[in-house]
Design a protein around this motif. Sequence first.
Motif, short mmCIF file in Angstrom:
data_model
loop_
_atom_site.label_atom_id
_atom_site.label_comp_id
_atom_site.label_asym_id
_atom_site.label_seq_id
_atom_site.Cartn_x
_atom_site.Cartn_y
_atom_site.Cartn_z
N LEU A 76 44.25 119.22 59.38
CA LEU A 76 44.33 117.97 58.76
C LEU A 76 45.53 117.76 58.25
O LEU A 76 46.08 116.58 58.35
CB LEU A 76 43.15 117.93 57.58
CG LEU A 76 43.19 116.58 56.61
CD1 LEU A 76 42.70 115.57 57.38
CD2 LEU A 76 42.29 116.92 55.53
N ALA A 77 46.19 118.47 57.61
CA ALA A 77 47.30 118.40 56.90
C ALA A 77 48.43 118.01 57.87
O ALA A 77 49.70 117.19 57.76
CB ALA A 77 48.10 119.51 56.10
N LEU A 78 48.50 118.82 59.03
CA LEU A 78 49.64 118.49 60.22
C LEU A 78 49.30 117.18 60.97
O LEU A 78 50.44 116.80 61.65
CB LEU A 78 49.72 119.60 60.92
CG LEU A 78 50.26 120.87 60.07
CD1 LEU A 78 50.17 122.16 60.79
CD2 LEU A 78 51.76 120.64 59.60
N LEU A 79 48.03 116.85 61.06
CA LEU A 79 47.72 115.73 62.05
C LEU A 79 48.63 114.22 62.17
O LEU A 79 49.21 114.31 63.27
CB LEU A 79 46.40 115.51 62.27
CG LEU A 79 45.87 114.45 63.36
CD1 LEU A 79 45.83 115.24 64.63
CD2 LEU A 79 44.44 114.21 62.79
N GLU A 122 46.02 131.59 60.75
CA GLU A 122 45.26 130.37 61.16
C GLU A 122 46.13 129.16 60.73
O GLU A 122 45.82 128.19 61.57
CB GLU A 122 44.07 130.46 60.05
CG GLU A 122 42.93 131.37 60.57
CD GLU A 122 42.23 130.98 61.74
OE1 GLU A 122 41.86 129.77 61.61
OE2 GLU A 122 42.00 131.74 62.58
N PHE A 123 46.95 129.30 60.14
CA PHE A 123 48.06 128.12 59.94
C PHE A 123 48.51 127.68 61.13
O PHE A 123 48.73 126.38 61.58
CB PHE A 123 48.90 128.19 58.58
CG PHE A 123 49.90 127.41 58.76
CD1 PHE A 123 49.70 125.89 58.08
CD2 PHE A 123 51.38 127.60 59.08
CE1 PHE A 123 50.79 124.99 58.04
CE2 PHE A 123 52.16 126.61 58.91
CZ PHE A 123 51.91 125.33 58.43
N PHE A 124 49.11 128.91 61.84
CA PHE A 124 50.06 128.48 63.17
C PHE A 124 48.96 128.09 64.04
O PHE A 124 49.51 127.40 64.84
CB PHE A 124 50.50 129.73 63.56
CG PHE A 124 52.07 130.11 62.84
CD1 PHE A 124 53.07 129.28 63.25
CD2 PHE A 124 52.01 130.97 61.83
CE1 PHE A 124 54.40 129.59 62.62
CE2 PHE A 124 53.30 130.85 61.13
CZ PHE A 124 54.39 130.35 61.51
N TYR A 125 47.68 128.41 64.11
CA TYR A 125 46.81 127.94 65.06
C TYR A 125 46.30 126.71 64.83
O TYR A 125 46.22 125.78 65.70
CB TYR A 125 45.50 129.08 64.92
CG TYR A 125 44.47 128.41 65.86
CD1 TYR A 125 44.75 128.60 67.51
CD2 TYR A 125 43.19 128.00 65.75
CE1 TYR A 125 43.89 128.50 68.30
CE2 TYR A 125 42.34 127.80 66.69
CZ TYR A 125 42.70 127.87 68.10
OH TYR A 125 41.67 127.40 69.18
N GLY A 126 46.45 126.10 63.41
CA GLY A 126 46.14 124.69 63.13
C GLY A 126 47.29 124.04 63.72
O GLY A 126 47.09 122.77 64.09
N MET A 127 48.62 124.33 63.70
CA MET A 127 49.56 123.74 64.03
C MET A 127 49.50 123.75 65.67
O MET A 127 49.82 122.42 66.32
CB MET A 127 50.80 124.51 63.71
CG MET A 127 52.20 123.83 64.05
SD MET A 127 53.69 124.72 63.68
CE MET A 127 53.61 124.42 61.88
N GLY A 128 49.16 124.67 66.39
CA GLY A 128 49.06 124.69 67.87
C GLY A 128 47.74 123.53 68.27
O GLY A 128 47.91 123.00 69.12
N THR A 129 46.76 123.26 67.30
CA THR A 129 45.81 122.49 67.52
C THR A 129 46.33 121.01 67.40
O THR A 129 46.13 120.14 68.28
CB THR A 129 44.74 122.75 66.76
OG1 THR A 129 44.30 124.04 67.08
CG2 THR A 129 43.40 122.09 67.15
N ALA A 130 47.00 120.94 66.33
CA ALA A 130 47.43 119.46 65.91
C ALA A 130 48.39 118.91 66.86
O ALA A 130 48.59 117.84 67.16
CB ALA A 130 48.20 119.45 64.60
N THR A 431 37.06 119.03 56.23
CA THR A 431 37.68 119.65 55.16
C THR A 431 36.79 119.73 53.77
O THR A 431 36.74 120.59 53.34
CB THR A 431 38.97 119.08 54.88
OG1 THR A 431 40.10 119.26 56.11
CG2 THR A 431 39.85 119.60 53.59
N LEU A 432 36.25 118.32 53.44
CA LEU A 432 35.50 118.26 52.11
C LEU A 432 34.29 119.21 52.48
O LEU A 432 33.82 120.04 51.60
CB LEU A 432 34.86 116.79 52.16
CG LEU A 432 34.25 116.61 51.05
CD1 LEU A 432 34.94 117.00 49.61
CD2 LEU A 432 33.69 115.23 50.86
N LEU A 433 33.70 119.31 53.86
CA LEU A 433 32.50 119.92 53.84
C LEU A 433 32.92 121.52 53.87
O LEU A 433 32.04 122.32 53.24
CB LEU A 433 31.91 119.46 55.33
CG LEU A 433 30.43 120.09 55.84
CD1 LEU A 433 29.44 119.61 54.76
CD2 LEU A 433 30.15 119.82 57.29
N THR A 434 33.79 121.92 54.59
CA THR A 434 34.27 123.26 54.47
C THR A 434 34.75 123.71 53.15
O THR A 434 34.10 124.87 52.56
CB THR A 434 35.51 123.34 55.13
OG1 THR A 434 35.37 122.98 56.75
CG2 THR A 434 36.03 124.97 55.39
#
Length: 491
Positions: A76-79, A122-130, A431-434
């Motif tokens: 969410l933060a990187l999108l 997991e942060f780097f994986y989020g970057m890879g997804t974004a 994010t809110l649900l999580t």
Amino acid sequence: MADSHGGRPAQRSARAAGGGACCWALPTALLCAYGFFCSVRPSEPFLTRYLLEPHKNLSETQVFNEIYPVWTYSYLALLFPVFLATDYLRYKPVVLLQGLSLIVTWFMLLYAQGLWAIQFLEFFYGMGTATDIAYYSYIYSVVDINLYQKVTSYCRSATLVGYTVGSVSGQILVSVAGWSLFNLNVISLTSISIAFGTAWFLPMPQKSLFFHHLSSQRLSCEMKVMDCKNGAVVQDHPDVQRAPGWEDEAKVPLNGEGHSAEKQKQKVDIVKVLKDLWRDLLQCYSSRTMLCWSVWWALSTCGYFQVINYAQGLWEMVLPSHSTDIYNGAVEAASTLLGAVAVVVVGHIKTSWAMWGEVALALFSFLIAAAVYVMDTVRNIWVCYASYVVFRIIYMMLITIATFQIATNLSVERYALVFGVNTFIALALQTLLTLIVVDASGLGLGIFTQFMIYASYFAAISLVFLVSGICSIVRAYRRREQMQSGSPESQ
């Protein structure tokens, strides 16, 4: 700049007949190779089992409630920053960033120890997804507009085939050859590294949609960015006129050699782009039909992300992997292939979505809720697997319909903008649900309670669209009766 009326089709045809058609094959082949190798990750269906192995020294609570939520937050933060950076940097650097992020992710997956290290992973994986946005939009900046549909199908097929090959090979290596999950992660890291090396040979685009030499040929260049992963293909609409104010978009220098006046101009351009984005956003969401499909998109994608993120955790609770063989890879491969078939089939369905679309969304959302409920309550691994496959097939089919409907009802060609906003809202809700349901700092609920909440969530979506759909049908019939009663024949 080309005339936005009569000159555009002729110019496109001239380019397609000339040099444009002979230079698309190389970048397309390179991008497909990148997408294929980037998707061949045989260890991914067994991630939960790997993290719960003794050598990682992680508990189930840490994995489900403290590690997995980090991906949601970072995505969410990187999108939005990645969305703008992709266009500003002209795609290729962000493609390379994606490859590098995934390399770091899998390298840390092999050797990192401890809770904080895995959370950083997991942060780097989020970057890879974004940064997926760069992969799905790069090709439109280097090929002619008439080739968009063809190159989209190639790039989408490459990732689907890669994901299927990775899942099937992972299942075979675990179940038949008896390989360790560590070795599967080595294969994944090797495949991603090959993809990263391939990306260096991609030609650097000279144009982009918002910042660099905006032309009428690039109106729909990112139209499938946020939904290509779900199997959707959207047709171009070259006859739709551009929104006012985009014709005079200025070029922005990237060489860093400009003086203060050029820097001032660059700042003004960035502000202008953001203002134009906001104006186009309001115009895009002015249609009730478009708004309806977008609301479903955001709500259902939120729940979809939650289910696929924690499905492996549910399977682990139903049948612990340390005591028996598991078939996560085969299930992921089957759901991907059957979902792709459903996407093809739905493209040939003829119906009045304007009339029955909301009711159809309600019905299929209820089926999704039922699949998640069965997955949660019937503690049989094969029932869980089957319900998961049904869940993914229905979602991929509906998200494809939603994509076509949104494209049809857009008054301006801002596909990437709408798809990006819809996905951003979905991630914000996720994010809110999580934060409330999953995160250890919130309720930190168990996996079975979580899935009961997800089933209820989809049931609520079904109820909302059922009521809205019935009201729409009633209004449509009343309007028809009023028109018939007011016609000369009825006088």
